[in-house]
Design a protein around this motif. Sequence first.
Motif, PDB file in Angstrom:
ATOM      1  N   GLY A 191      -8.614  -7.435  -1.009  1.00  0.00           N
ATOM      2  CA  GLY A 191      -8.535  -7.641  -2.137  1.00  0.00           C
ATOM      3  C   GLY A 191      -7.117  -7.658  -2.480  1.00  0.00           C
ATOM      4  N   MET A 192      -6.264  -7.942  -3.297  1.00  0.00           N
ATOM      5  CA  MET A 192      -5.379  -8.596  -4.428  1.00  0.00           C
ATOM      6  C   MET A 192      -3.926  -7.882  -3.159  1.00  0.00           C
ATOM      7  N   LEU A 193      -3.965  -6.699  -3.064  1.00  0.00           N
ATOM      8  CA  LEU A 193      -2.940  -6.044  -2.065  1.00  0.00           C
ATOM      9  C   LEU A 193      -2.904  -6.862  -0.638  1.00  0.00           C
ATOM     10  N   GLU A 194      -3.920  -6.998  -0.182  1.00  0.00           N
ATOM     11  CA  GLU A 194      -3.963  -8.189   1.002  1.00  0.00           C
ATOM     12  C   GLU A 194      -3.704  -9.197   0.518  1.00  0.00           C
ATOM     13  N   SER A 195      -4.481  -9.953  -0.535  1.00  0.00           N
ATOM     14  CA  SER A 195      -4.031 -11.364  -0.808  1.00  0.00           C
ATOM     15  C   SER A 195      -2.799 -11.791  -0.585  1.00  0.00           C
ATOM     16  N   ARG A 196      -1.941 -10.613  -0.892  1.00  0.00           N
ATOM     17  CA  ARG A 196      -0.916 -11.122  -1.609  1.00  0.00           C
ATOM     18  C   ARG A 196       0.216 -11.108  -0.278  1.00  0.00           C
ATOM     19  N   ILE A 197       0.300 -10.074   0.564  1.00  0.00           N
ATOM     20  CA  ILE A 197       0.524  -9.358   1.663  1.00  0.00           C
ATOM     21  C   ILE A 197       0.895 -10.706   2.768  1.00  0.00           C
ATOM     22  N   LYS A 198      -0.753 -11.654   3.085  1.00  0.00           N
ATOM     23  CA  LYS A 198      -0.663 -12.728   3.117  1.00  0.00           C
ATOM     24  C   LYS A 198      -0.164 -13.602   2.553  1.00  0.00           C
ATOM     25  N   ILE A 199      -0.245 -14.235   1.716  1.00  0.00           N
ATOM     26  CA  ILE A 199       0.234 -15.568   0.645  1.00  0.00           C
ATOM     27  C   ILE A 199       2.018 -14.633   0.920  1.00  0.00           C
ATOM     28  N   TRP A 200       2.616 -13.358   1.216  1.00  0.00           N
ATOM     29  CA  TRP A 200       4.403 -13.629   1.398  1.00  0.00           C
ATOM     30  C   TRP A 200       4.089 -13.345   2.450  1.00  0.00           C
ATOM     31  N   PHE A 201       4.024 -12.509   3.690  1.00  0.00           N
ATOM     32  CA  PHE A 201       3.892 -12.066   4.771  1.00  0.00           C
ATOM     33  C   PHE A 201       3.474 -12.643   6.409  1.00  0.00           C
ATOM     34  N   GLY A 202       2.454 -13.786   5.180  1.00  0.00           N
ATOM     35  CA  GLY A 202       1.776 -14.790   6.719  1.00  0.00           C
ATOM     36  C   GLY A 202       1.411 -12.973   7.232  1.00  0.00           C
ATOM     37  N   LYS A 203       0.396 -12.309   7.488  1.00  0.00           N
ATOM     38  CA  LYS A 203       0.252 -10.889   7.938  1.00  0.00           C
ATOM     39  C   LYS A 203      -1.687 -10.591   7.749  1.00  0.00           C
ATOM     40  N   ASP A 204      -2.363 -10.834   7.885  1.00  0.00           N
ATOM     41  CA  ASP A 204      -3.597 -10.705   6.906  1.00  0.00           C
ATOM     42  C   ASP A 204      -4.356  -8.974   7.977  1.00  0.00           C
ATOM     43  N   ILE A 205      -4.065  -8.215   6.481  1.00  0.00           N
ATOM     44  CA  ILE A 205      -4.555  -6.969   7.282  1.00  0.00           C
ATOM     45  C   ILE A 205      -5.685  -6.259   6.438  1.00  0.00           C
ATOM     46  N   PRO A 256       1.045   4.925   7.686  1.00  0.00           N
ATOM     47  CA  PRO A 256       1.183   3.580   6.761  1.00  0.00           C
ATOM     48  C   PRO A 256       0.995   2.531   6.903  1.00  0.00           C
ATOM     49  N   ALA A 257       0.502   1.573   6.250  1.00  0.00           N
ATOM     50  CA  ALA A 257       0.269   0.223   6.109  1.00  0.00           C
ATOM     51  C   ALA A 257       0.742  -1.018   5.396  1.00  0.00           C
ATOM     52  N   ALA A 258       0.947  -0.468   4.189  1.00  0.00           N
ATOM     53  CA  ALA A 258       1.277  -0.933   2.778  1.00  0.00           C
ATOM     54  C   ALA A 258       1.673   0.012   1.868  1.00  0.00           C
TER      55      ALA A 258
END
Length: 148
Positions: free
Chosen positions: A1-15, A74-76
Amino acid sequence: GMLESRIKIWFGKDITLSTQFTMQCNFLTEGCHGGWGLLRGLFLESYYTVEESCAPYEAQTKVDGCSTFKDCKPAAKVANTYYIGSGYYGGMSEEDIIRELRSNGPVLFDFEAGREFQVYSSGILVDPNLESIKMLSSVEKEELISED
């Protein structure tokens, strides 16, 4: 979802984050029965979410079901939840949404449907006046809690 996509964009982490945990444990919304996107963000600001592997999707919520996830790590969490544009419910334009998408990535988007939507049963719902559907948008600034 949105939060996962932003984490990928900003932190480079797939979650892969748990939808079930957020539905089940967020006492600010109505679980499977609705709720407001902003309240999801506010919950994730005050608390957190976990990975899907620890709280898999069940397509339902249960009484006291949040206790099932007490051992999940907790993950994010969300650092800042806000409305796009004018800063109030429904106070944004398409340009505001485009600007947010380009600057920060995907947004949480929902809509307010009129009475017609509540009695809808099949087919394509059309409102010739476009008065019963209003675009609403809020955004969650992401924050990674742990990095493996």
